[in-house]
Scaffold this motif. Structure first.
Motif, short mmCIF file in Angstrom:
data_model
loop_
_atom_site.label_atom_id
_atom_site.label_comp_id
_atom_site.label_asym_id
_atom_site.label_seq_id
_atom_site.Cartn_x
_atom_site.Cartn_y
_atom_site.Cartn_z
N LYS A 1 -19.13 -5.37 -0.10
CA LYS A 1 -18.08 -6.06 0.64
C LYS A 1 -18.52 -6.61 1.98
O LYS A 1 -17.98 -7.59 2.47
N LEU B 1 -8.82 4.48 -4.08
CA LEU B 1 -8.65 3.87 -2.76
C LEU B 1 -7.55 2.84 -2.81
O LEU B 1 -6.80 2.67 -1.87
N GLU B 2 -7.55 2.09 -3.91
CA GLU B 2 -6.57 1.01 -4.01
C GLU B 2 -6.43 0.58 -5.45
O GLU B 2 -7.33 0.77 -6.27
N LYS C 1 0.85 -1.20 0.00
CA LYS C 1 0.00 0.00 0.00
C LYS C 1 0.88 1.24 0.00
O LYS C 1 0.50 2.28 -0.56
N VAL D 1 -7.38 -3.75 6.17
CA VAL D 1 -7.84 -2.36 6.27
C VAL D 1 -8.81 -2.23 7.45
O VAL D 1 -9.78 -2.98 7.54
N GLU E 1 -18.52 3.91 -3.71
CA GLU E 1 -17.42 3.17 -4.34
C GLU E 1 -17.83 2.57 -5.68
O GLU E 1 -18.98 2.16 -5.85
N LYS F 1 -4.11 0.92 7.24
CA LYS F 1 -3.95 -0.16 6.27
C LYS F 1 -2.60 -0.85 6.46
O LYS F 1 -1.55 -0.19 6.41
N VAL G 1 -8.49 5.75 8.78
CA VAL G 1 -8.28 4.47 8.08
C VAL G 1 -6.84 4.01 8.28
O VAL G 1 -5.90 4.77 8.04
N GLU H 1 -4.55 6.88 6.82
CA GLU H 1 -5.07 7.87 5.88
C GLU H 1 -6.42 8.43 6.30
O GLU H 1 -7.13 7.86 7.13
N GLU H 2 -6.74 9.56 5.70
CA GLU H 2 -8.02 10.21 5.99
C GLU H 2 -9.15 9.37 5.40
O GLU H 2 -8.99 8.70 4.39
N PHE H 3 -10.29 9.43 6.04
CA PHE H 3 -11.48 8.71 5.61
C PHE H 3 -12.20 9.53 4.53
O PHE H 3 -12.38 10.73 4.68
N LEU H 4 -12.56 8.84 3.46
CA LEU H 4 -13.31 9.52 2.39
C LEU H 4 -14.75 9.01 2.43
O LEU H 4 -14.98 7.79 2.44
P1 AMP Z 1 -8.68 -1.11 0.19
O1 AMP Z 1 -8.18 -2.51 0.31
O2 AMP Z 1 -7.64 -0.07 0.33
O3 AMP Z 1 -9.60 -0.88 -0.97
O4 AMP Z 1 -9.70 -0.95 1.39
C1 AMP Z 1 -10.78 -1.84 1.57
C2 AMP Z 1 -12.05 -1.06 1.78
O5 AMP Z 1 -11.89 -0.15 2.87
C3 AMP Z 1 -12.43 -0.19 0.60
O6 AMP Z 1 -13.14 -0.90 -0.37
C4 AMP Z 1 -13.27 0.87 1.27
O7 AMP Z 1 -14.58 0.39 1.51
C5 AMP Z 1 -12.59 1.04 2.60
N1 AMP Z 1 -11.61 2.16 2.53
C6 AMP Z 1 -10.30 2.09 2.22
N2 AMP Z 1 -9.71 3.29 2.25
C7 AMP Z 1 -10.67 4.17 2.61
C8 AMP Z 1 -10.70 5.59 2.82
N3 AMP Z 1 -9.61 6.34 2.71
N4 AMP Z 1 -11.88 6.14 3.15
C9 AMP Z 1 -12.99 5.40 3.30
N5 AMP Z 1 -13.03 4.06 3.12
C10 AMP Z 1 -11.89 3.45 2.78
#
Ligand code: AMP
Ligand code: GLY
Length: 425
Positions: free
Chosen positions: A220, A288-289, A107, A159, A198, A149, A147, A191-194
């Protein structure tokens, strides 16, 4: 062509189902596969990370193309292993090399990559044991939720969305000091929450050119109304109503092209899928990823909408001829509902007899995920068991068909979400 697909989930059954329809396909193998893939090809009992045995199999079976379904072999360098071996290097292989796979495998790498290439993403910093005091300070200065990770692969569990600073500090300690995910959480991205909605985009690239596959939205969490623990995915829908042509154009300019250019700038020869997880906040899409594979269960709605020959598309990718390729995409809607084992995503039992999946209505494709064949019976063999995909003129019709099919398949402890797609309409 003789094709070997690597992986054993619903995504790989969808790949196998689609590739088997190609006139270019002679023999199709899946390592390790499941009871569903066994119906469209031949399962091979070799683990996706046993590169030596996969190599021997490819030579013995005259394999022309390897399609890597899951991330673990990519992050462990299966592509480099094949490319660096004189007797294997002519086999076409669809998947990122080890350096490219860092987009998913680290990440921290992904965040640095996005920042370097001006790709919109949540504000973040990365910390280790040595900088844990700074991490605590960083948490103090962020608004909640926060958040956290784990840097490395953590089987989809890495996460955590902390709703208080105290929970964030506790999670930080668990990840870094208690090594909750081992080496994978020795580095932690905070990281900051968004707060947004999605959607997932899927790019297939030959390193230079790309085609955009249909987008999808997945669900999910285990509970209806997006509650409870995260899973690998409980269902998916494609197309996604708010993904307009304009939305795609903007994503191509701000995210997809800078991503591919960024890979070229790093001299990463990327030949495979890029799954871009977006959070749409107002008019802005944030990444996000990245994943270096297709999504599961997103593939189970993306591939049924592709009308073009998928093996021809993969062949053009391997030959770096994607520039001449256009995709024919169905206007129909695809939905899938995942039936899971009771207890999933926590402990569950395997070996339950599955009934009713053999004579489903014609508009349903049953993609097997965690299943195995035993004495001509199909048994559960994983948390996510079977994805029931429907293709119809409208998403509502498709959802009704997927839901109906979900009632017709039975096994002890069966659970599924009845609200997939409902938020979109
Ligand atoms: P990721 O593996 O980074 O996609 O994270 C898994 C899940 O966590 C994502 O599908 C989002 O639902 C949630 N998530 C990850 N990063 C954030 C973020 N910065 N703000 C809000 N939700 C997040
Ligand atoms: N369904 C989400 C993923 O494949 O990562």
């Amino acid at each position: 062509m003789n094709v070997l697909i690597i992986g054993s989930g619903g995504r790989e059954h969808a790949f196998a189902w689609k590739i088997a329809q190609s006139s270019l396909c002679d023999n199709l193998y899946i390592a390790t596969g499941n009871a569903g893939t066994a119906r469209v090809g031949t399962n091979v009992a070799i683990k996706p990370t046993d590169f030596e045995r996969l190599a021997t199999f490819c030579e013995d079976s005259d394999i022309d193309m390897v399609v890597v379904g899951n991330e673990e072999p990519l992050v462990k360098g299966i592509v480099d292993f094949f490319k660096n071996d004189n007797s294997l290097k002519n086999i076409k292989i669809i998947g990122a090399n080890q350096q490219g796979a860092q987009l998913e495998g680290s990440k921290d790498f992904a965040k640095n990559f996005m920042n370097k290439n001006n790709i919109p993403t949540a504000k973040s910093e990365t910390f280790t044991k040595e900088t844990i005091e700074k991490a605590k300070q960083y948490i103090e200065n962020l608004a909640t939720p926060i958040v956290l990770k784990a840097d490395g692969l953590a089987a989809g569990k890495g996460v955590v969305i902390a709703h208080s600073k105290q929970e964030a500090l506790q999670t930080l300690n668990e990840m870094i000091l208690d090594e909750k995910f081992g080496e994978a959480s020795s580095k932690v991205v905070i990281e900051e929450f968004l707060d947004g909605i999605e959607v997932s985009l899927f790019v297939l690239t030959d390193g230079k050119n790309y085609v955009l596959l249909p987008e999808a939205k997945d669900y999910k969490q285990i509970g209806e109304g997006n509650t409870g623990l995260n899973t690998g995915g409980m269902g998916a829908v494609s197309p996604v109503p708010f993904v307009t042509e304009e939305f795609i154009k903007s994503a191509e300019e701000k995210i997809i092209k800078p991503t591919l250019q960024g890979l070229q700038n790093e001299n990463i020869d990327y030949c495979g899928f890029i799954f871009i997880g977006l959070m749409v906040v107002g008019d802005t899409s944030y990444v996000l990823e990245y994943n270096v594979r297709m999504g599961d269960p997103e593939t189970e709605v993306v591939l049924p909408r592709i009308e073009s020959d998928f093996l021809a598309l993969l062949d053009a990718t391997a030959k770096k001829e994607l520039g001449n390729h256009t995709l024919k995409i169905s206007k129909k809607a695809a939905t899938t509902i995942m039936l899971v084992s009771g207890g999933y995503p926590e402990a569950y039992e395997n070996g339950k007899l599955i009934k009713g999946h053999g004579n489903l209505p014609k508009n349903i494709i049953a993609f097997h995920a965690g299943t195995k064949e035993d004495d001509s019976q199909t048994l559960t063999n994983g948390g996510r068991v079977i994805a029931l995909t429907a293709l119809a003129e409208t998403a509502q019709e498709a959802l009704a068909a997927s839901n109906h099919a979900a009632e017709l398949v039975h096994f002890d402890g069966k659970y599924y979400r009845k609200d997939i797609g409902k938020d979109l309409f």
